[in-house]
Design a protein around this motif. Sequence first.
Motif, PDB file in Angstrom:
ATOM      1  N   SER A 160      68.883 -51.754  53.517  1.00 47.01           N
ATOM      2  CA  SER A 160      68.602 -53.046  54.571  1.00 47.01           C
ATOM      3  C   SER A 160      69.491 -52.399  55.718  1.00 47.01           C
ATOM      4  N   MET A 161      70.442 -51.691  55.618  1.00 56.11           N
ATOM      5  CA  MET A 161      71.298 -51.197  56.545  1.00 56.11           C
ATOM      6  C   MET A 161      70.567 -50.081  57.234  1.00 56.11           C
ATOM      7  N   LEU A 162      69.895 -49.135  56.450  1.00 57.97           N
ATOM      8  CA  LEU A 162      68.769 -48.138  57.064  1.00 57.97           C
ATOM      9  C   LEU A 162      67.878 -48.972  57.751  1.00 57.97           C
ATOM     10  N   ALA A 163      67.453 -49.948  57.470  1.00 55.40           N
ATOM     11  CA  ALA A 163      66.339 -50.674  58.125  1.00 55.40           C
ATOM     12  C   ALA A 163      66.670 -51.136  59.417  1.00 55.40           C
ATOM     13  N   GLY A 164      67.976 -51.613  59.323  1.00 57.02           N
ATOM     14  CA  GLY A 164      68.472 -52.118  60.667  1.00 57.02           C
ATOM     15  C   GLY A 164      68.603 -51.252  61.739  1.00 57.02           C
ATOM     16  N   CYS A 165      69.198 -50.187  61.180  1.00 56.62           N
ATOM     17  CA  CYS A 165      69.278 -48.785  62.386  1.00 56.62           C
ATOM     18  C   CYS A 165      68.015 -48.202  62.699  1.00 56.62           C
ATOM     19  N   GLY A 166      67.104 -48.314  61.592  1.00 56.60           N
ATOM     20  CA  GLY A 166      65.774 -47.743  61.741  1.00 56.60           C
ATOM     21  C   GLY A 166      65.216 -48.497  63.044  1.00 56.60           C
ATOM     22  N   ASN A 167      65.470 -49.661  63.180  1.00 58.27           N
ATOM     23  CA  ASN A 167      64.838 -50.549  64.202  1.00 58.27           C
ATOM     24  C   ASN A 167      65.669 -50.259  65.702  1.00 58.27           C
ATOM     25  N   PHE A 197      68.793 -36.222  40.939  1.00 54.14           N
ATOM     26  CA  PHE A 197      67.783 -36.745  41.524  1.00 54.14           C
ATOM     27  C   PHE A 197      68.151 -37.899  42.726  1.00 54.14           C
ATOM     28  N   VAL A 198      69.241 -38.450  42.322  1.00 55.03           N
ATOM     29  CA  VAL A 198      69.661 -39.504  43.366  1.00 55.03           C
ATOM     30  C   VAL A 198      69.896 -38.716  44.548  1.00 55.03           C
ATOM     31  N   VAL A 199      70.599 -37.680  44.536  1.00 54.31           N
ATOM     32  CA  VAL A 199      71.204 -36.626  45.670  1.00 54.31           C
ATOM     33  C   VAL A 199      69.825 -36.341  46.340  1.00 54.31           C
ATOM     34  N   LEU A 200      69.025 -35.504  45.395  1.00 51.23           N
ATOM     35  CA  LEU A 200      67.701 -35.168  46.082  1.00 51.23           C
ATOM     36  C   LEU A 200      66.671 -36.004  47.018  1.00 51.23           C
ATOM     37  N   ALA A 201      66.703 -37.210  46.171  1.00 53.84           N
ATOM     38  CA  ALA A 201      65.615 -38.436  46.730  1.00 53.84           C
ATOM     39  C   ALA A 201      66.360 -38.766  48.326  1.00 53.84           C
ATOM     40  N   ALA A 202      67.787 -38.943  48.028  1.00 53.16           N
ATOM     41  CA  ALA A 202      68.297 -39.267  49.552  1.00 53.16           C
ATOM     42  C   ALA A 202      68.160 -38.352  50.511  1.00 53.16           C
ATOM     43  N   TYR A 203      68.331 -37.070  50.017  1.00 54.86           N
ATOM     44  CA  TYR A 203      68.040 -36.038  51.073  1.00 54.86           C
ATOM     45  C   TYR A 203      66.457 -35.996  51.558  1.00 54.86           C
ATOM     46  N   ALA A 204      65.684 -36.198  50.680  1.00 54.97           N
ATOM     47  CA  ALA A 204      64.241 -36.180  50.944  1.00 54.97           C
ATOM     48  C   ALA A 204      63.934 -37.334  52.099  1.00 54.97           C
ATOM     49  N   VAL A 205      64.502 -38.576  51.583  1.00 53.20           N
ATOM     50  CA  VAL A 205      64.152 -39.582  52.454  1.00 53.20           C
ATOM     51  C   VAL A 205      64.698 -39.658  53.869  1.00 53.20           C
ATOM     52  N   LEU A 206      66.193 -39.056  53.842  1.00 47.26           N
ATOM     53  CA  LEU A 206      66.849 -38.764  55.043  1.00 47.26           C
ATOM     54  C   LEU A 206      66.104 -37.776  56.039  1.00 47.26           C
ATOM     55  N   GLU A 207      65.747 -36.725  55.300  1.00 52.08           N
ATOM     56  CA  GLU A 207      65.218 -35.471  56.219  1.00 52.08           C
ATOM     57  C   GLU A 207      63.801 -36.018  56.835  1.00 52.08           C
ATOM     58  N   LEU A 208      62.998 -36.682  55.810  1.00 54.56           N
ATOM     59  CA  LEU A 208      61.890 -37.224  56.434  1.00 54.56           C
ATOM     60  C   LEU A 208      61.913 -38.181  57.583  1.00 54.56           C
ATOM     61  N   ILE A 236      64.434 -38.044  59.675  1.00 55.77           N
ATOM     62  CA  ILE A 236      64.717 -37.064  60.754  1.00 55.77           C
ATOM     63  C   ILE A 236      63.320 -36.308  61.398  1.00 55.77           C
ATOM     64  N   LYS A 237      62.714 -35.858  60.654  1.00 55.46           N
ATOM     65  CA  LYS A 237      61.567 -35.227  61.113  1.00 55.46           C
ATOM     66  C   LYS A 237      60.494 -35.980  61.653  1.00 55.46           C
ATOM     67  N   THR A 238      60.285 -37.140  61.131  1.00 61.23           N
ATOM     68  CA  THR A 238      59.475 -37.913  61.711  1.00 61.23           C
ATOM     69  C   THR A 238      60.019 -38.666  62.937  1.00 61.23           C
ATOM     70  N   GLY A 239      61.199 -38.623  63.069  1.00 60.31           N
ATOM     71  CA  GLY A 239      61.904 -38.969  64.441  1.00 60.31           C
ATOM     72  C   GLY A 239      62.213 -40.674  64.494  1.00 60.31           C
ATOM     73  N   ILE A 240      62.119 -41.332  63.164  1.00 56.25           N
ATOM     74  CA  ILE A 240      62.729 -42.589  63.385  1.00 56.25           C
ATOM     75  C   ILE A 240      64.235 -42.668  63.073  1.00 56.25           C
ATOM     76  N   MET A 241      64.589 -41.612  62.748  1.00 51.89           N
ATOM     77  CA  MET A 241      66.214 -41.884  62.640  1.00 51.89           C
ATOM     78  C   MET A 241      66.815 -41.615  64.191  1.00 51.89           C
ATOM     79  N   SER A 242      67.686 -42.618  64.367  1.00 52.26           N
ATOM     80  CA  SER A 242      68.431 -42.500  65.806  1.00 52.26           C
ATOM     81  C   SER A 242      69.154 -41.349  65.715  1.00 52.26           C
ATOM     82  N   SER A 243      69.537 -40.658  66.774  1.00 50.86           N
ATOM     83  CA  SER A 243      70.354 -39.359  66.913  1.00 50.86           C
ATOM     84  C   SER A 243      71.937 -39.931  66.559  1.00 50.86           C
ATOM     85  N   HIS A 244      72.161 -41.121  66.719  1.00 46.39           N
ATOM     86  CA  HIS A 244      73.704 -41.665  66.076  1.00 46.39           C
ATOM     87  C   HIS A 244      73.897 -41.421  64.880  1.00 46.39           C
ATOM     88  N   LEU A 245      72.646 -41.832  63.957  1.00 46.59           N
ATOM     89  CA  LEU A 245      72.739 -41.704  62.610  1.00 46.59           C
ATOM     90  C   LEU A 245      72.637 -40.257  62.058  1.00 46.59           C
TER      91      LEU A 245
END
Lengths: 415, 362
Positions: A19-26, B27-38, B40-49
């Motif tokens: 939910s936090m990630l979704a929030g900042c995704g927006n 698995f948890v760490v790699l999954a988190a890495y994959a999601v976060l990296e995805l 970043i690559k698709t540009g939906i993650m803010s540069s703050h995060l």
Amino acid sequence: MKKTSRVISAVMVSAMAVSMLAGCGNSGASGAASGAATSTDAAAASSAAGSADTAAAAASGKTFKIGAIGPLTGGAAAYGNAVCNAAVLAAKEINANGGMNGYQVEVKTEDDELDNQKSVNAYNTLKDWGMQMLVGPTTSACSIAVSEYTKDDNMFQITPSGSAVDCVKYDNVFRVCFSDPAQGTASADYIADHKLATKIGIIYDSSDVYSSGITQNFVTEAQAKGLTVVSQEAFTADNKTDFSVQLQKAKDGGADLVFLPIYYTEASLILQQANTMGYKPTFFGCDGLDGILSVDNFDTSLAEGVMLLTPFAADADDDLTKNFVAAYNKDYGGTPNQFAADSYDAMYAIKAAVEKANITPDMSVSDICEAMKTAMTQITVDGLTSKGMTWQASGEPNKQPKAVVIKNGAYVSAE
Amino acid sequence: MTDKILKAMTPKRKTAVNGKSPAMTYFVVLAAYAVLELCIKTGIMSSHLQGLLVPMVYYAIVAVGLNICVGILGELSLGHAGFMCIGAFGSAVFSLLTDGVLPDGLRFLLAFLVGVALATLFGFLIGIPVLRLNGDYLAIVTLAFGEIIKNLLNALYLGIDENGLHASLSNQMALGLSPDGKMLINGAMGVSGTPHDANFTISMVVLLIALFLAQNLVHSKHGRAIMAIRDNRIAAESIGINIVRYKMQAFTISAAIAGAAGVLFSHNISTLQASSQYFGYNVSIMILVYVVLGGIGNLRGSVIAASILYLLPELLRGLNKYRMLIYSIVLIVVMIFNWAPAAIAWRENLAAKFKAARKENV
């Protein structure tokens, strides 16, 4: 049983995280959209195509987005708040008088808690908001850390009060205040030229970039000018309430002037303790002493005769200062300090450069920066901290230091 | 004899301690890495995060390191920020010295090894006298150690010119550096100009290595010996376990991992100062908070707790001045949720109901 409870807690934790990630995704998406509105970069525009309506709305608004960063909470909050408040105040005035080059200005401020990493975080937050130019960060170390990132993004940065040499090592960074070496050298020159003393004691804060920077250059210049430094004693941020040892050393060395390149809180303690010891040299400080008369429970008669080199005195009687002090007091209460004045001047320097180079808000961040780099060296600003300020391409300002002396509980020009 | 007993303690297959499988953690760490990296690559993650990711990971790494000391060894350390500080300064100075001389990748790898080696060395030296003692002495000594390191580095001036290295504890002028000399550590102003080498991928690799080390230690003969010391020192001694040796081993590994986090710290941001806000005892305690709230002895929990608790105050930026207040409330809520008897009973009750409901459905 126990295993399932762990599973449940893991699910709850991940739900919270999602939910936090979704929030900042927006917020990230809207940040990207407003970034695209001001960017000519096709890739950025296409990535924000999903929220094209927001992008269009931002584009039609056409405002300059300027960010300000400083410590708004914690021990140095007074400096950060001064910078951020004055930037907002200047923007309000500029907007009321027709804006920059005809466009309105938006200022957004972020807290860095005096932490390098958090300052970079604050910078990234502002970038998501769509910042085009940066006023800040307020303090030297944060400013240096952020300049690594503004250089990579080619974003125009002007720090009001980052005085360390390295703050302006990249060509996209300018500053309003004097650099530390300039203050140290100017202080030594002033003391030597006005024959204030020959034997000098120094008390400085070795854990502070500002204080150490001034001290180093002061000592070098003092030796060149034939002054004798009889004691050079340090204290640190963790140990700054008892200065009797440092004062005793200066007294034993026969110092007739004690140089205090430190902030006013510690200086007020030093003055009290010197008075208790019956030691009465001339005290000479830099802009950090500005504000000593407003320390709570401090007998201002002790500060009588203290000299300081500062670019700004709130009780100066020119119209610009009077209006600024009145407006600041009306909006935020209290008397603005030198940090506020630097920040206010930074905003007007940006205004002058924007108008000089005919910059518009629909240019990309990088294009604005390139135009600003040239324009900054061509403008002359009559600001609060100096008349006729100009800038070198290196980012250093050309301005005259003013010495003031405290007489009858007020700052008056020393000349 | 000892070997036989420790061998007898070996589980039949590699099951986890406290019902956690090690593979799940990776698995948890790699999954988190994959999601976060995805993201970043698709540009939906803010540069703050994006900017928060590297610090988040290095705090997770140091939490894993501290968990070895606190959770597996059962000794309290309040100086892990000090080991981080050593790793950070050691590697930063090495990087400044060799910047431009060595190729970037090799230089960073060597700087990483230097930082880790220095932290390991200090961990070893601190351990020699202190780990021979029983009780809370380690906490006291490490607390002092962290502060001493910080103060020493604050007073240290180090420069280099054609005549070699110059060091001083008084001021910059005392170095007598030639004009084209280079300052490495400038007293309280620290190190500036460290190259920006750390990135999210490298940090995640380091985190995986740290987790691998820690989990394998826990499941090895050495790990069982260390946990035996934690659970009952006298019993462990009676079967012939060399207490000091195993304590040293765990503590040194713990310090080395903290040093690795320090290397990432210094190579993520160009200025580095040994001030309280980065390496003071409050930071050590903050890392301890990550470990305690994630579950003492629970490595995966440390990573999750460090990530969430580091991100939280930053993600609450929108709430301005209230964010620190909310952060403290969240800390209290998490603590109650994890540890209060009533909360545990409620959680188990809820889990039982959930299980029963699931059985009915099947």
